[in-house]
Design a protein around this motif. Structure first.
Motif, PDB file in Angstrom:
ATOM      1  N   ILE A 115       0.826  -1.212   0.000  1.00 47.09           N
ATOM      2  CA  ILE A 115       0.000   0.000   0.000  1.00 47.09           C
ATOM      3  C   ILE A 115       0.858   1.259   0.000  1.00 47.09           C
ATOM      4  CG2 ILE A 115      -1.762   1.303   1.268  1.00 47.09           C
ATOM      5  CD1 ILE A 115      -2.812  -1.275   0.059  1.00 47.09           C
ATOM      6  N   TYR A 116       1.943   1.246   0.788  1.00 47.75           N
ATOM      7  CA  TYR A 116       2.709   2.480   0.953  1.00 47.75           C
ATOM      8  C   TYR A 116       4.154   2.138   1.287  1.00 47.75           C
ATOM      9  CZ  TYR A 116       4.182   7.012   2.887  1.00 47.75           C
ATOM     10  OH  TYR A 116       4.846   8.174   3.132  1.00 47.75           O
ATOM     11  N   LYS A 117       5.072   2.906   0.696  1.00 50.58           N
ATOM     12  CA  LYS A 117       6.501   2.735   0.961  1.00 50.58           C
ATOM     13  C   LYS A 117       7.084   4.118   1.239  1.00 50.58           C
ATOM     14  CE  LYS A 117       8.706  -0.191  -1.604  1.00 50.58           C
ATOM     15  NZ  LYS A 117       9.368  -0.815  -2.777  1.00 50.58           N
ATOM     16  N   GLU A 118       7.926   4.206   2.259  1.00 51.14           N
ATOM     17  CA  GLU A 118       8.512   5.499   2.612  1.00 51.14           C
ATOM     18  C   GLU A 118       9.984   5.337   2.949  1.00 51.14           C
ATOM     19  OE1 GLU A 118       8.152   8.717   6.240  1.00 51.14           O
ATOM     20  OE2 GLU A 118       6.326   8.256   5.103  1.00 51.14           O
ATOM     21  N   ASN A 119      10.807   6.175   2.322  1.00 52.51           N
ATOM     22  CA  ASN A 119      12.198   6.324   2.724  1.00 52.51           C
ATOM     23  C   ASN A 119      12.240   7.375   3.824  1.00 52.51           C
ATOM     24  OD1 ASN A 119      13.006   4.479   0.793  1.00 52.51           O
ATOM     25  ND2 ASN A 119      13.580   6.027  -0.708  1.00 52.51           N
ATOM     26  N   LEU A 120      12.400   6.918   5.042  1.00 54.27           N
ATOM     27  CA  LEU A 120      12.323   7.805   6.195  1.00 54.27           C
ATOM     28  C   LEU A 120      13.378   8.907   6.090  1.00 54.27           C
ATOM     29  CD1 LEU A 120      10.782   8.014   8.925  1.00 54.27           C
ATOM     30  CD2 LEU A 120      12.664   6.722   9.945  1.00 54.27           C
ATOM     31  N   HIS A 121      12.973  10.137   6.389  1.00 49.97           N
ATOM     32  CA  HIS A 121      13.899  11.280   6.340  1.00 49.97           C
ATOM     33  C   HIS A 121      15.106  10.999   7.221  1.00 49.97           C
ATOM     34  CE1 HIS A 121      15.461  15.347   7.196  1.00 49.97           C
ATOM     35  NE2 HIS A 121      14.966  15.659   6.006  1.00 49.97           N
ATOM     36  N   HIS A 122      16.264  11.431   6.772  1.00 49.99           N
ATOM     37  CA  HIS A 122      17.490  11.109   7.504  1.00 49.99           C
ATOM     38  C   HIS A 122      17.516  11.689   8.912  1.00 49.99           C
ATOM     39  CE1 HIS A 122      19.324  15.138   7.234  1.00 49.99           C
ATOM     40  NE2 HIS A 122      18.863  15.211   5.998  1.00 49.99           N
ATOM     41  N   GLY A 123      16.717  12.724   9.152  1.00 49.47           N
ATOM     42  CA  GLY A 123      16.710  13.332  10.484  1.00 49.47           C
ATOM     43  C   GLY A 123      15.918  12.557  11.512  1.00 49.47           C
ATOM     44  N   ALA A 124      15.086  11.615  11.070  1.00 52.20           N
ATOM     45  CA  ALA A 124      14.255  10.853  12.005  1.00 52.20           C
ATOM     46  C   ALA A 124      15.041   9.691  12.593  1.00 52.20           C
ATOM     47  CB  ALA A 124      13.013  10.336  11.291  1.00 52.20           C
ATOM     48  N   GLY A 125      14.657   9.308  13.803  1.00 56.75           N
ATOM     49  CA  GLY A 125      15.275   8.134  14.404  1.00 56.75           C
ATOM     50  C   GLY A 125      16.006   8.440  15.687  1.00 56.75           C
ATOM     51  N   LEU A 126      16.754   7.459  16.155  1.00 53.92           N
ATOM     52  CA  LEU A 126      17.419   7.554  17.452  1.00 53.92           C
ATOM     53  C   LEU A 126      18.926   7.664  17.252  1.00 53.92           C
ATOM     54  CD1 LEU A 126      15.159   4.876  19.146  1.00 53.92           C
ATOM     55  CD2 LEU A 126      14.875   7.356  19.171  1.00 53.92           C
ATOM     56  N   LYS A 127      19.712   7.034  18.108  1.00 52.45           N
ATOM     57  CA  LYS A 127      21.172   7.097  17.982  1.00 52.45           C
ATOM     58  C   LYS A 127      21.591   6.138  16.871  1.00 52.45           C
ATOM     59  CE  LYS A 127      21.711   8.155  22.892  1.00 52.45           C
ATOM     60  NZ  LYS A 127      22.218   7.677  24.215  1.00 52.45           N
ATOM     61  N   LYS A 128      21.848   6.724  15.708  1.00 50.71           N
ATOM     62  CA  LYS A 128      21.989   5.898  14.504  1.00 50.71           C
ATOM     63  C   LYS A 128      23.245   5.032  14.505  1.00 50.71           C
ATOM     64  CE  LYS A 128      19.184   8.845  11.557  1.00 50.71           C
ATOM     65  NZ  LYS A 128      18.748   9.739  12.625  1.00 50.71           N
ATOM     66  N   HIS A 129      24.301   5.486  15.178  1.00 53.46           N
ATOM     67  CA  HIS A 129      25.532   4.684  15.204  1.00 53.46           C
ATOM     68  C   HIS A 129      25.377   3.434  16.055  1.00 53.46           C
ATOM     69  CE1 HIS A 129      27.420   7.688  12.922  1.00 53.46           C
ATOM     70  NE2 HIS A 129      28.140   8.313  13.838  1.00 53.46           N
ATOM     71  N   THR A 130      24.620   3.537  17.135  1.00 56.95           N
ATOM     72  CA  THR A 130      24.648   2.464  18.145  1.00 56.95           C
ATOM     73  C   THR A 130      23.368   1.648  18.256  1.00 56.95           C
ATOM     74  OG1 THR A 130      23.958   4.044  19.838  1.00 56.95           O
ATOM     75  CG2 THR A 130      26.330   3.721  19.542  1.00 56.95           C
ATOM     76  N   THR A 131      22.210   2.235  17.928  1.00 55.18           N
ATOM     77  CA  THR A 131      20.928   1.595  18.225  1.00 55.18           C
ATOM     78  C   THR A 131      20.679   0.363  17.366  1.00 55.18           C
ATOM     79  OG1 THR A 131      19.950   3.683  18.931  1.00 55.18           O
ATOM     80  CG2 THR A 131      18.430   1.952  18.268  1.00 55.18           C
ATOM     81  N   THR A 132      20.298  -0.724  18.018  1.00 48.85           N
ATOM     82  CA  THR A 132      19.959  -1.964  17.313  1.00 48.85           C
ATOM     83  C   THR A 132      18.540  -2.431  17.621  1.00 48.85           C
ATOM     84  OG1 THR A 132      20.988  -3.211  19.110  1.00 48.85           O
ATOM     85  CG2 THR A 132      22.338  -2.783  17.136  1.00 48.85           C
ATOM     86  N   THR A 133      17.879  -1.809  18.576  1.00 51.21           N
ATOM     87  CA  THR A 133      16.456  -2.055  18.808  1.00 51.21           C
ATOM     88  C   THR A 133      15.860  -0.799  19.435  1.00 51.21           C
ATOM     89  OG1 THR A 133      14.783  -3.478  19.824  1.00 51.21           O
ATOM     90  CG2 THR A 133      16.805  -3.109  21.102  1.00 51.21           C
ATOM     91  N   PHE A 134      14.635  -0.514  19.070  1.00 50.93           N
ATOM     92  CA  PHE A 134      13.974   0.685  19.597  1.00 50.93           C
ATOM     93  C   PHE A 134      12.468   0.470  19.525  1.00 50.93           C
ATOM     94  CE2 PHE A 134      14.909   1.273  15.093  1.00 50.93           C
ATOM     95  CZ  PHE A 134      13.691   1.632  14.557  1.00 50.93           C
ATOM     96  N   ARG A 135      11.765   1.208  20.383  1.00 51.79           N
ATOM     97  CA  ARG A 135      10.297   1.189  20.367  1.00 51.79           C
ATOM     98  C   ARG A 135       9.800   2.525  19.881  1.00 51.79           C
ATOM     99  NH1 ARG A 135       6.977   5.082  23.131  1.00 51.79           N
ATOM    100  NH2 ARG A 135       4.866   4.381  22.741  1.00 51.79           N
ATOM    101  N   VAL A 136       8.820   2.531  18.958  1.00 54.07           N
ATOM    102  CA  VAL A 136       8.157   3.764  18.531  1.00 54.07           C
ATOM    103  C   VAL A 136       6.653   3.512  18.427  1.00 54.07           C
ATOM    104  CG1 VAL A 136      10.065   4.892  17.309  1.00 54.07           C
ATOM    105  CG2 VAL A 136       8.665   3.195  16.114  1.00 54.07           C
TER     106      VAL A 136
END
Length: 549
Positions: A115-136
């Motif tokens: 139905i829908y595909k999105e390339n998430l904006h690079h500014g969204a998210g958590l600690k990109k270098h280290t995070t391997t699991t997250f809740r949203v």
């Protein structure tokens, strides 16, 4: 444990082979606990924000009743961080640069159909270098301000809501990394997936929820006896009650100077002071007109150098000296500031954390590609400068002057300003008042500046304000006046031109040009992608057809 992981990789066929071929760029959190390790490659659906250390596999949802307002979260269990996933796609890009070029790609399927595909904006998210699991959260009843909520709303708007009809549906979400290399967008292999049965039930509504609401006594307005297509209003009310039109709080219609409709939703009522965000900018325009009329400011052609010694601020140039008040009123100054561009130095989001918003604005450089007065670019900081100019030019303060010269003549006594760090009334937005009082402000313009026989604002200023100075880029037949927007609705083949105030969340005050009609819509869909489009839908399909017969 090895056997368990192998079993899960069969159940969740996520390809990790590619990501083992290039050495990691950064060190990650790794598998944060055994549950993570046992579920690598899975997106778990959760009923609430359960901390990872308290989370159990029995908390994972297999089915969920998706109500108009509900709480549903996801937790991806990844084998690596997004930085390292992107590094596999572009090994030559440094770590700090790579996270500005890519992020996760999310794909949403309903009953097996994409139905829908999105390339998430690079500014969204958590600690990109280290995070391997997250809740949203992807849906929330708590008003949580998360990128995932906005993304899920975009999925609903762009086909998801139509696909999720009454009944049971299978929702599947897939995650991949993507990176934008300029000439090419590279998408990696699947890194996580999950699915859930969504149960959709249209709630039963009462007659009271749908019916046109009776206008209670003591509104302060004479009541209109004009005809209304009640079926149109009832259909709108039904959609609001079902949360198909989301977070609407009021609709007020003034026709021929009389109160025709007064509707409230989502726990709002006549006494609610609505936070209409940038609707407050249009009040700055009104106050500028009154201050010019009374001679406290010469005219809107005065330049910034008449109010500030700009050589005392950073990035001085004569180009900054020559910015006119009307350039700020028309969102057409050449400042290096744009609210539509997060990379812009003058984006409003960079102003709010600073200790002095006026200094922030006057310190900005000028954009070499802009000429003041020539192009439209939404610039909140410029309206803050207008507020400061007013505050230093009128007697006592802008707040007291507005109360004496605008609010008191209109009989507006209950309102709340927000303030800048310097305790000046904030003209960027956030002025709260009731829907009926917003209607008074709109009707003042409909009356060409007159209220109860008194000329509160000059007719000439209203005419200047309601002039189509500059087109809005990317929009067809839409323009900008003096801190008012302009557009035209077409109903049954007839055009209805309106100037209007607009604020984040979908709040608007419409003043129609050729018919005696003022309409207020308040809403609190702040930062939601549907905030403004759904109000256009309400106007186009329900409100205007109901009242312009």
């Amino acid at each position: 444990m090895k056997k368990l992981i192998l079993t899960l990789l069969v159940l969740f066929p996520v390809c990790h082979a590619t990501y083992g071929q290039t050495k990691d760029l950064v060190q990650t959190d790794g598998f944060v606990n055994p549950l993570h390790q046992a579920n690598v490659g899975r997106i778990a659906f959760l009923p609430d924000n359960i901390p990872i250390e308290q989370l159990k596999e029995s908390d994972f949802l297999t089915s969920f009743e998706l109500k108009p307002v509900s709480d549903l979260s996801i937790r991806p269990f990844l084998a690596n961080s997004i930085t390292n996933y992107l590094h596999q796609l572009a090994p030559d890009v440094p770590a700090d640069e790579i996270i500005t070029k890519g992020n996760y790609q999310f794909s949403f399927y309903v009953d097996g159909k994409l139905i829908y595909k999105e390339n998430l904006h690079h500014g969204a998210g958590l600690k990109k270098h280290t995070t391997t699991t997250f809740r949203v959260p992807i849906t929330t009843s708590k008003g949580e301000d998360w990128w995932a909520v906005y993304m899920f709303n975009r999925f609903l708007l762009r086909g998801g809501e139509d696909a999720l009809t009454d009944g049971t549906h299978q929702l599947k979400i897939e995650m991949r990394p993507y990176i934008n290399l300029g000439q090419e967008v590279k998408v990696g292999d699947l890194i996580a997936l999950g699915d859930i049965k969504l149960i959709i039930k249209t709630p039963e509504l009462t007659r009271e929820q749908i019916a046109v609401q009776p206008i209670q006594p003591n509104s302060g307005w004479e009541l209109s006896k004009a005809a209304v297509d009640t079926q149109k209003i009832e259909e709108m009310n039904r959609l609001i009650a079902l949360n198909k039109l989301k977070e609407i709080t009021s609709v007020v219609v003034i026709k021929d100077g009389k109160l025709l409709l007064e509707e409230y939703f989502n726990k709002a009522d006549r006494n609610t002071l609505h936070d209409t965000r940038s609707v407050g900018k249009s009040f700055a325009s009104a106050m500028m007109g009154i201050a010019i009329q009374e001679g406290y400011i010469k005219d809107e052609n005065q330049t910034l150098d008449k109010f500030y010694d700009l050589k005392q601020y950073a990035n001085y140039s004569t180009k900054k000296d020559s910015v006119k008040i009307k350039d700020l009123l028309r969102m057409s100054s050449a400042f290096n500031g744009s609210d539509s561009n997060m990379e812009s130095p003058g984006n409003e989001e960079y102003m709010y954390p600073t200790a002095n918003w006026v200094k922030f604005g006057l310190d900005l450089g000028m954009d070499d590609k802009k000429i003041s007065g020539n192009q439209w670019d939404y610039f909140t900081v410029g309206v803050v400068l207008l507020g400061d100019i007013l505050n230093k030019s009128v007697p006592e303060s802008l707040e007291k002057y507005a109360d004496k010269k605008l609010f008191s003549p209109l009989g507006i006594t209950r309102y709340e300003w927000q303030y800048t760090p310097q305790k000046v009334a904030n003209t960027a937005g956030g002025l709260r008042m009731s829907a009926l009082d917003y209607a008074k402000f709109g009707q003042l313009y409909q009356n060409k500046g007159k209220w109860n026989g008194k000329q509160v604002m000059s007719q000439q200023w209203v005419a200047k304000t309601f002039t189509k100075y500059l087109p809005i880029p990317g929009r067809t037949n839409e323009y900008y006046g003096y801190l008012f927007w302009n557009k035209t609705y077409t109903i049954n083949g007839k055009d209805y031109e309106t100037f209007y105030c607009a604020g984040n969340g979908g709040s608007k005050i419409f003043i129609f040009k050729d018919i005696p009609l003022t309409i207020v819509v308040t809403a609190k869909a702040y930062n939601r992608p549907y905030g403004h489009p759904q109000v256009d839908k309400m106007m186009q399909e329900y409100i205007l057809p109901a009242v312009v017969r």
